[in-house]
Design an enzyme around this catalytic site. Structure first.
Site, mmCIF file in Angstrom:
data_model
loop_
_atom_site.group_PDB
_atom_site.id
_atom_site.type_symbol
_atom_site.label_atom_id
_atom_site.label_comp_id
_atom_site.label_asym_id
_atom_site.label_seq_id
_atom_site.Cartn_x
_atom_site.Cartn_y
_atom_site.Cartn_z
ATOM 1 N N SER A 127 0.829 -1.210 0.000
ATOM 2 C CA SER A 127 0.000 0.000 0.000
ATOM 3 C C SER A 127 0.861 1.256 0.000
ATOM 4 O O SER A 127 1.997 1.242 0.495
ATOM 5 C CB SER A 127 -0.856 -0.019 1.273
ATOM 6 N N TYR B 44 -0.373 -0.198 10.169
ATOM 7 C CA TYR B 44 -0.650 -0.901 8.907
ATOM 8 C C TYR B 44 0.487 -0.680 7.916
ATOM 9 O O TYR B 44 1.019 -1.631 7.336
ATOM 10 C CB TYR B 44 -1.975 -0.361 8.375
ATOM 11 N N LYS C 166 3.043 -3.486 6.360
ATOM 12 C CA LYS C 166 3.188 -3.704 4.903
ATOM 13 C C LYS C 166 4.658 -3.543 4.512
ATOM 14 O O LYS C 166 5.185 -4.321 3.712
ATOM 15 C CB LYS C 166 2.319 -2.710 4.128
HETATM 16 N N1 LIG Z 1 -8.795 -1.407 -1.238
HETATM 17 C C1 LIG Z 1 -7.816 -0.496 -1.144
HETATM 18 O O1 LIG Z 1 -8.025 0.719 -1.267
HETATM 19 C C2 LIG Z 1 -6.386 -0.945 -0.906
HETATM 20 C C3 LIG Z 1 -5.357 -0.007 -0.989
HETATM 21 C C4 LIG Z 1 -4.060 -0.399 -0.739
HETATM 22 C C5 LIG Z 1 -3.792 -1.739 -0.439
HETATM 23 N N2 LIG Z 1 -4.806 -2.641 -0.352
HETATM 24 C C6 LIG Z 1 -4.487 -4.024 0.004
HETATM 25 O O2 LIG Z 1 -5.123 -4.897 -0.937
HETATM 26 C C7 LIG Z 1 -5.539 -6.105 -0.281
HETATM 27 C C8 LIG Z 1 -7.010 -6.367 -0.532
HETATM 28 O O3 LIG Z 1 -7.744 -5.239 -0.068
HETATM 29 P P1 LIG Z 1 -9.341 -5.261 0.004
HETATM 30 O O4 LIG Z 1 -9.783 -3.875 -0.149
HETATM 31 O O5 LIG Z 1 -9.883 -6.337 -0.865
HETATM 32 O O6 LIG Z 1 -9.539 -5.675 1.540
HETATM 33 P P2 LIG Z 1 -10.711 -6.511 2.209
HETATM 34 O O7 LIG Z 1 -10.718 -6.149 3.653
HETATM 35 O O8 LIG Z 1 -11.980 -6.371 1.451
HETATM 36 O O9 LIG Z 1 -10.197 -8.008 2.037
HETATM 37 C C9 LIG Z 1 -9.239 -8.572 2.888
HETATM 38 C C10 LIG Z 1 -9.694 -9.989 3.194
HETATM 39 O O10 LIG Z 1 -8.736 -10.601 4.074
HETATM 40 C C11 LIG Z 1 -9.458 -11.488 4.896
HETATM 41 N N3 LIG Z 1 -8.717 -11.822 6.107
HETATM 42 C C12 LIG Z 1 -8.487 -11.020 7.187
HETATM 43 N N4 LIG Z 1 -7.876 -11.717 8.145
HETATM 44 C C13 LIG Z 1 -7.702 -12.981 7.678
HETATM 45 C C14 LIG Z 1 -7.155 -14.164 8.226
HETATM 46 N N5 LIG Z 1 -6.689 -14.214 9.486
HETATM 47 N N6 LIG Z 1 -7.117 -15.278 7.475
HETATM 48 C C15 LIG Z 1 -7.631 -15.273 6.219
HETATM 49 N N7 LIG Z 1 -8.193 -14.188 5.655
HETATM 50 C C16 LIG Z 1 -8.226 -13.051 6.374
HETATM 51 C C17 LIG Z 1 -10.729 -10.709 5.237
HETATM 52 O O11 LIG Z 1 -11.749 -11.571 5.722
HETATM 53 C C18 LIG Z 1 -11.057 -10.053 3.912
HETATM 54 O O12 LIG Z 1 -11.995 -10.807 3.165
HETATM 55 C C19 LIG Z 1 -5.167 -5.929 1.181
HETATM 56 O O13 LIG Z 1 -3.917 -6.552 1.411
HETATM 57 C C20 LIG Z 1 -5.048 -4.438 1.361
HETATM 58 O O14 LIG Z 1 -4.143 -4.105 2.397
HETATM 59 C C21 LIG Z 1 -6.099 -2.278 -0.592
#
Ligand SMILES: NC(=O)c1ccc[n+]([C@@H]2O[C@H](COP(=O)([O-])OP(=O)(O)OC[C@H]3O[C@@H](n4cnc5c(N)ncnc54)[C@H](O)[C@@H]3O)[C@@H](O)[C@H]2O)c1
Length: 316
Positions: free
Chosen positions: A119, A143, A147
């Site tokens: 991120s 966070y 990362k």
């Molecule tokens: N959406 C954004 O704006 C954004 C921006 C930068 C980085 N990211 C990164 O992209 C990735 C996906 O983001 P997203 O928006 O889909 O997030 P999200 O929260 O929708 O999805 C993350 C998933 O991880 C699962 N999870 C959490 N703990 C867990 C565990 N112990 N075991 C198994 N699964 C587990 C959650 O249940 C969830 O479904 C993440 O790594 C996030 O940090 C997202």
């Protein structure tokens, strides 16, 4: 091709799964979705295996990652505000579970393409106006620190030949469908999504705040590009700042009114929240992404297109 997605029931995990399955060039014959919430197979596709699994206690992971596994998208995470409130949980998922997953890959299949979603939150504090690839990571959140630590691990495991890793640093992804989540950036989607659904939204930051954004479809396209890229040269840095674009909150709202008329802006109320503002304002608003563009990654053209994408893909 056999692919594994952790966080497979999350927003980007589900979108990526659907797109991978519909891509006939990739010939996916097995897609494993892992999530602590029971994952659902897009369109009941028989190629999908759904595993409800907590990555803190990943029983059976050894059997899932094998010599037939071509790639892992490691998306499971505790998102920004949630990790800030519960740093121990954040360390367990965002860092220790990543290490554990890497160890399983190293042992069972060092050739696996390991694609990690990092991120822009790895940056923070006193930043230059435009982040360069060599700008030091100085996260100002739990966070972002977690990362950044995982990024270093993936770079070193790749350098040692333990995996074939690529870290993608994502911009803030907007517009996320569904309900607000525990990301500090949740409002970025809410201030557009809720008014489009006829509902009120709260903006907790200044109108002048600039953001670095990408649309969901573009980031999924870029995930798939990272899957098909040849391995990066052995000694290069394996972290890529994905393309995004800079837009202020004010411009986002102005673009919303261009698409739907001025009345829609009455749905957005401003209620300053110092905690949210401090986290989001510590993130960069402009990143030089020439390296990513040279490698063939894609970028969005403008925020009006992002609104149209949401209306067409997520509201119909
Ligand atoms: N959406 C954004 O704006 C954004 C921006 C930068 C980085 N990211 C990164 O992209 C990735 C996906 O983001 P997203 O928006 O889909 O997030 P999200 O929260 O929708 O999805 C993350 C998933 O991880 C699962 N999870 C959490 N703990 C867990 C565990 N112990 N075991 C198994 N699964 C587990 C959650 O249940 C969830 O479904 C993440 O790594 C996030 O940090 C997202």
């Amino acid at each position: 091709m056999k692919i594994v997605i952790t966080g497979g029931q999350g927003f980007l995990g589900q979108r990526l799964a659907k797109t991978l399955l519909s891509n006939s060039d990739l010939s996916i014959n097995e897609l494993v979705l892992i999530d602590v919430i029971q994952p659902i197979a897009p369109n009941n596709d028989p190629r999908v295996r759904c595993l409800e699994m907590d990555l803190r206690n990943p029983e059976g992971l050894e059997k899932i990652i094998d010599t037939r596994t071509n790639a892992i998208f490691h998306l499971a995470a505790i998102v920004s505000s949630h990790a800030e409130q519960d740093p121990d949980l954040g360390y367990e998922i965002n860092f220790l579970a990543t290490r554990n997953l890497l160890e399983v890959c190293r042992k069972n299949n060092p050739k696996v393409r390991f694609i990690f979603s990092s991120s822009l939150a790895v940056y923070g504090g006193n930043l230059p106006n435009v982040i360069q690839d060599h700008t030091a990571v100085t996260p100002q959140s739990t966070y972002g620190s977690q990362k950044a630590m995982s990024e270093l691990l993936i770079n070193d495991y790749t350098r040692k030949g333990f995996i074939d890793g690529i870290t993608l640093r994502l911009p803030t992804i907007c517009i996320r469908p569904g309900k607000p989540n525990k990301a500090a950036s949740s409002f970025v989607s809410s201030i557009i999504r809720e008014p489009l659904h006829g509902e009120d939204a709260i903006c907790p930051v200044s109108k002048k705040l600039n953001l670095w954004l990408s649309s969901p479809n573009t980031v999924v396209k870029n995930f798939i590009h990272a899957l098909t890229l040849p391995s990066l040269p052995a000694r290069s840095w394996h972290t890529i700042n994905l393309p995004g674009f800079t837009v202020s909150v004010e411009q986002m709202l102005s673009d919303l009114s261009k698409v739907k008329g001025n009345d829609i802006l009455e749905k957005v109320k401003f209620n300053f929240d110092e905690n949210i503002n401090n986290i989001v304002a510590s993130w960069p608003a402009q990143i030089n992404c020439h390296q990513a563009l040279d490698l063939g990654f894609s970028m969005d053209q403008c925020f009006v297109d992002v609104i149209q994408q949401f209306i067409q893909c997520d509201m119909s």
